[in-house]
Design a protein around this motif. Structure first.
Motif, PDB file in Angstrom:
ATOM      1  N   ASP A   4       0.693  -1.183   0.152  1.00  0.00           N
ATOM      2  CA  ASP A   4      -0.068  -0.113   0.055  1.00  0.00           C
ATOM      3  C   ASP A   4       0.881   1.209  -0.208  1.00  0.00           C
ATOM      4  OD1 ASP A   4      -2.205  -1.517  -0.008  1.00  0.00           O
ATOM      5  OD2 ASP A   4      -2.480  -1.521   2.311  1.00  0.00           O
ATOM      6  N   TYR A   5       2.148   1.025   0.425  1.00  0.00           N
ATOM      7  CA  TYR A   5       2.932   2.234   0.601  1.00  0.00           C
ATOM      8  C   TYR A   5       4.107   2.473  -0.580  1.00  0.00           C
ATOM      9  CZ  TYR A   5       0.664   2.817   4.931  1.00  0.00           C
ATOM     10  OH  TYR A   5      -0.469   2.856   6.029  1.00  0.00           O
ATOM     11  N   LEU A  39       8.379  -9.402  -1.358  1.00  0.00           N
ATOM     12  CA  LEU A  39       8.440 -10.810  -0.939  1.00  0.00           C
ATOM     13  C   LEU A  39       7.581 -11.052   0.079  1.00  0.00           C
ATOM     14  CD1 LEU A  39      12.353 -11.697  -1.162  1.00  0.00           C
ATOM     15  CD2 LEU A  39      10.730 -11.521  -3.024  1.00  0.00           C
ATOM     16  N   SER A  40       7.614 -10.130   1.101  1.00  0.00           N
ATOM     17  CA  SER A  40       6.635 -10.276   2.210  1.00  0.00           C
ATOM     18  C   SER A  40       6.491  -8.960   3.042  1.00  0.00           C
ATOM     19  CB  SER A  40       6.964 -11.331   3.293  1.00  0.00           C
ATOM     20  OG  SER A  40       8.259 -10.949   3.847  1.00  0.00           O
ATOM     21  N   GLU A  41       5.853  -8.869   4.066  1.00  0.00           N
ATOM     22  CA  GLU A  41       5.758  -7.707   4.771  1.00  0.00           C
ATOM     23  C   GLU A  41       7.010  -7.215   5.336  1.00  0.00           C
ATOM     24  OE1 GLU A  41       2.672  -5.694   5.209  1.00  0.00           O
ATOM     25  OE2 GLU A  41       2.495  -6.719   3.417  1.00  0.00           O
ATOM     26  N   VAL A  67      15.423   4.939   2.628  1.00  0.00           N
ATOM     27  CA  VAL A  67      14.622   5.934   2.435  1.00  0.00           C
ATOM     28  C   VAL A  67      13.946   5.536   1.078  1.00  0.00           C
ATOM     29  CG1 VAL A  67      14.423   8.590   1.658  1.00  0.00           C
ATOM     30  CG2 VAL A  67      16.046   7.580   3.489  1.00  0.00           C
ATOM     31  N   PHE A  68      12.583   5.463   1.188  1.00  0.00           N
ATOM     32  CA  PHE A  68      11.769   5.126  -0.098  1.00  0.00           C
ATOM     33  C   PHE A  68      11.063   6.507  -0.504  1.00  0.00           C
ATOM     34  CE2 PHE A  68      11.853   1.552   3.118  1.00  0.00           C
ATOM     35  CZ  PHE A  68      11.881   0.472   2.197  1.00  0.00           C
ATOM     36  N   TYR A  69      11.304   6.614  -1.918  1.00  0.00           N
ATOM     37  CA  TYR A  69      10.652   7.715  -2.698  1.00  0.00           C
ATOM     38  C   TYR A  69       9.477   7.120  -3.419  1.00  0.00           C
ATOM     39  CZ  TYR A  69      15.134  10.482  -2.257  1.00  0.00           C
ATOM     40  OH  TYR A  69      16.068  11.044  -1.618  1.00  0.00           O
ATOM     41  N   SER A  70       8.284   7.132  -2.602  1.00  0.00           N
ATOM     42  CA  SER A  70       7.030   6.485  -3.175  1.00  0.00           C
ATOM     43  C   SER A  70       5.991   7.671  -3.414  1.00  0.00           C
ATOM     44  CB  SER A  70       6.522   5.830  -1.981  1.00  0.00           C
ATOM     45  OG  SER A  70       5.815   6.365  -0.869  1.00  0.00           O
ATOM     46  N   ASP A  71       4.863   7.270  -4.081  1.00  0.00           N
ATOM     47  CA  ASP A  71       3.766   8.047  -4.209  1.00  0.00           C
ATOM     48  C   ASP A  71       3.015   8.797  -2.946  1.00  0.00           C
ATOM     49  OD1 ASP A  71       4.255   7.644  -6.847  1.00  0.00           O
ATOM     50  OD2 ASP A  71       2.713   6.094  -7.269  1.00  0.00           O
ATOM     51  N   PRO A 100       9.378  -0.528  11.591  1.00  0.00           N
ATOM     52  CA  PRO A 100       8.164  -0.159  10.679  1.00  0.00           C
ATOM     53  C   PRO A 100       8.542   0.943   9.735  1.00  0.00           C
ATOM     54  CG  PRO A 100       7.509  -0.346  13.082  1.00  0.00           C
ATOM     55  CD  PRO A 100       8.887  -0.306  12.754  1.00  0.00           C
ATOM     56  N   LEU A 101       7.782   1.114   8.664  1.00  0.00           N
ATOM     57  CA  LEU A 101       7.964   2.524   7.748  1.00  0.00           C
ATOM     58  C   LEU A 101       7.315   3.557   8.634  1.00  0.00           C
ATOM     59  CD1 LEU A 101       6.725   1.261   4.237  1.00  0.00           C
ATOM     60  CD2 LEU A 101       8.801   1.770   5.035  1.00  0.00           C
ATOM     61  N   SER A 102       8.004   4.705   8.462  1.00  0.00           N
ATOM     62  CA  SER A 102       7.386   5.878   8.727  1.00  0.00           C
ATOM     63  C   SER A 102       7.606   7.006   8.098  1.00  0.00           C
ATOM     64  CB  SER A 102       8.365   6.206  10.278  1.00  0.00           C
ATOM     65  OG  SER A 102       9.602   6.287  10.096  1.00  0.00           O
TER      66      SER A 102
END
Length: 238
Positions: A4-5, A39-41, A67-71, A100-102
């Motif tokens: 979702d992220y 692959l998984s959570e 660091v993720f560059y996401s929508d 966890p992602l933040s």
């Protein structure tokens, strides 16, 4: 769900581990990559980073800030290199996400190695005071300027080499050009020197680290776009 992220194809940075995120990242090393598969959570596959056309074989069990560059914006977590392998002539890292992602609250910028000629000069006391009162005060671009070479660049600042030693905390007027949509665009930015040192292997040459203090946000986005376009070109060539 993790998907979702973030999704395959999202750009990421792998930064050598630090217990916190700050704008003053010092010499912390960053690697550009992108997500190959989820692959998984808790586990993802990413492309092996490249630098100057060379694979960067990050060690198994190495810990990184990711660091993720996401929508959804900039996201962060920590991760561990669980495995690395080759598939269909592609080199892949499997990462275990260990936190966890933040949301990334304090924005950092990947530093891209380059060789860009540019011009600079220190601000006069009058200009410095004027900028404090009006951040986008018009700077006189016709005064004499020194020449240097930008050796890495980011959305947050530059590192450059010059024959002149500038004192730390000096405020600079910086001018350089970057290609945007097939044409060269001028960038005129105010920055502040964070650190200066003489190069050990090149006496009389000085390295300066600079943080932008006055920059149009559209120009910053242009610079970030240029960096990732250059990274994509390097990945395609490899």
């Amino acid at each position: 769900m993790l998907s979702d992220y973030i999704i395959p194809g999202n750009r990421i940075e792998l930064q050598t581990y630090s217990s916190g995120y700050s704008d003053n990242s010092g010499d912390r090393k960053s690697y550009a990559s992108k997500i190959y598969d989820i692959l998984s959570e808790e586990r993802i596959d990413v492309m092996m980073p490249m630098e100057k056309g060379q694979l960067q074989l990050l060690p198994v069990d190495g810990i990184y800030n990711i660091v993720f560059y996401s929508d959804k914006g900039l996201l962060q977590c920590t991760g561990r290199v669980e495995d690395r392998y080759r598939s269909n002539n592609m080199y892949i890292l499997t990462l275990e996400l260990t936190s966890p992602l933040s949301k990334l609250q304090r924005r950092e910028y990947y530093r891209f190695s380059c060789a860009i000629n540019f011009k600079f000069r220190s601000l006069s006391d009058e200009e410095d005071e004027a900028i404090k009162d009006s951040p986008f005060f018009s700077i006189d671009g016709d005064l004499p300027m020194a020449k240097g070479m930008i050796v890495d660049i980011s959305g947050g600042g530059i590192r450059f080499i010059a024959s002149e030693r500038m004192a730390e905390n000096t405020r600079l007027y910086i001018c350089y050009q970057l290609p945007q949509k097939g044409v060269l665009k001028d960038y005129r930015i105010i920055g502040q020197i964070l650190k200066t040192r003489e190069l050990e292997n090149k006496q009389g040459s000085f390295e300066h680290r600079v943080k932008y203090t006055n920059i149009d946000e559209d120009d910053r986005e242009d610079i970030i776009h240029y960096i990732f376009e250059e990274e994509r070109k390097m990945m395609r060539r490899s």
